[in-house]
Design a protein around this motif. Structure first.
Motif, mmCIF file in Angstrom:
data_model
loop_
_atom_site.group_PDB
_atom_site.id
_atom_site.type_symbol
_atom_site.label_atom_id
_atom_site.label_comp_id
_atom_site.label_asym_id
_atom_site.label_seq_id
_atom_site.Cartn_x
_atom_site.Cartn_y
_atom_site.Cartn_z
ATOM 1 N N HIS A 112 55.507 37.569 42.906
ATOM 2 C CA HIS A 112 53.918 36.965 43.302
ATOM 3 C C HIS A 112 52.998 37.289 42.137
ATOM 4 N N HIS A 116 50.567 34.885 40.076
ATOM 5 C CA HIS A 116 48.874 34.778 39.695
ATOM 6 C C HIS A 116 48.890 34.584 37.947
ATOM 7 N N SER A 140 43.999 42.028 41.953
ATOM 8 C CA SER A 140 44.060 41.462 43.231
ATOM 9 C C SER A 140 43.669 42.555 44.251
ATOM 10 N N ASP A 307 45.508 34.391 47.404
ATOM 11 C CA ASP A 307 46.914 34.060 47.479
ATOM 12 C C ASP A 307 47.133 32.472 47.766
#
Ligand code: KG4
Ligand code: ZN
Length: 347
Positions: A112, A116, A140, A307
């Protein structure tokens, strides 16, 4: 880049998202948020998993419909393996495995955080993608780090938070102000009409490129408690200035270390990524450095900041080209390293 079509699924936290990519062009990027968490002031993991289960099929169907493709045109399934909430990740992982099995197409696991950062390579993310090596401030709700990106899959973490993440600081301070979760975007909106110089909060003094955000949170809490004793309406009367001052302080903390890193590593390709990169103050600070320090800056489009499955699809495409597939025994993982740590390399 090939014109392979990939369907990707993201379910690491509280947004269920599916996207279809062809080459590096996004054909659809659908997300279903989960309002259920608002009343709890944060994400409740068990509720998140259940909501993912309810959302995942409609989100995938909508994504395929909007992309105007049939599932038989899909060459691979990408999915977020981690990091994130385990229960949430399990829903996306299991769904991705089942779909890859039933369609007879390969499975591609995606980190993940790497996603980004690599979202900057989506066709419509930037007029020109960043040139390697570049620095990426990845901010984040769960992570805050400066990453040296030498190549797509060659990344080094130069600095990271030693306690709270920047998004977490926005959310926790917003909670002190009585704002809904997630407070980051609300603080951003209110800050636009406030005075950023009105209140001063403690800034951490950490060596190197590491961050700390727990100090500012405590400093705001004590300050508010003191003021409320004298004036119970203090927050309501000063909310815009409070938001502007807190936002300014967090941005200064973020930018000072990023500027040091750019200077020390002699890199002027500088990107931001992650949910907090949606913050208008941070985006403006980057634009100022474009002029002041001659940086080439890379600021993601809003839909690629918080997200989203488009960024997962981008990484899946890059891995597909490299033949990096995984088998059905792959397990979701709450913690998932994606880059070498510069400190570890030095020691
Ligand atoms: O990347 P993301 O969607 O999820 C994680 O991987 O954590 O980031 C969510 C975080 C939340 O803490 C949220 O408050 C913050 O990003 N955020 C913002 C803004 N938009 C989202 N923080 C400040 N200003 C914003 N405009
Ligand atoms: Zn994220």
């Amino acid at each position: 880049m090939s014109d392979t079509i990939i369907l990707a699924i993201e379910s690491s936290c509280d947004d269920t998202s599916a996207a279809v990519i062809q080459g590096n062009k996004i054909l659809s990027n659908i997300a279903a948020g989960q309002e259920i968490h608002n009343e709890y002031g944060g994400v409740v993991p068990e509720l998140a998993s259940r909501a993912h289960q309810q959302n995942i099929i409609p989100v995938v169907v909508k994504s395929l419909n909007q992309a105007n493709i049939d599932k038989n045109q899909i060459s691979a399934i990408g999915f977020t393996r981690g990091p994130g909430l385990l229960g949430s990740l399990l829903v996306g992982t299991s769904f991705a495995k089942s779909l890859s099995m039933s369609l007879g197409v390969p499975l591609v696991e995606v980190n993940h955080l790497q996603a980004h950062i690599l979202a900057h390579f989506i066709e419509d993310a930037n007029p020109n993608p960043p040139q390697f090596p570049f620095l990426c401030l990845t901010v984040s709700g769960g992570h805050t780090m400066i990453v040296l990106v030498n190549d797509y899959f060659d990344m080094k973490i130069i600095g990271r938070t030693t306690d709270d993440a920047a998004g977490e600081a926005f959310d926790k301070i917003g909670k002190i102000f009585g704002l809904d979760y997630p407070a980051g975007p609300i603080i951003d909106r209110l800050a636009k009409e406030g005075d950023p110089k009105k209140f001063k909060f403690n800034k951490p003094r950490l060596e190197g490129y590491d961050y700390s955000f727990s100090g500012i949170k405590t400093s705001v809490l004590y300050f508010i408690q003191k003021e409320l004793k004298q004036n119970p309406d203090f927050i309501q009367e000063n909310i815009k200035d409070l938001c502007a001052s807190v936002q300014q302080c967090i941005i200064e903390i973020l930018m000072e270390k990023l500027e040091d890193a750019a200077n020390d590593f002699r890199i002027n390709e500088v990107a931001i990524a992650g949910g907090v990169s949606a913050n208008s103050g941070l985006r403006n600070a980057m634009k100022e450095n474009e002029e002041k320090l001659g940086w080439n800056i890379y600021i993601p489009k809003f839909e690629y900041t918080t997200d989203n499955a488009a960024m997962i699809a981008m990484v899946a495409q890059l891995k597909y080209e490299r033949g990096e597939f995984c088998d059905l025994s792959v397990a979701a993982t709450a913690r998932y390293d994606f880059a070498e740590d510069l400190d570890t390399l030095k020691s």
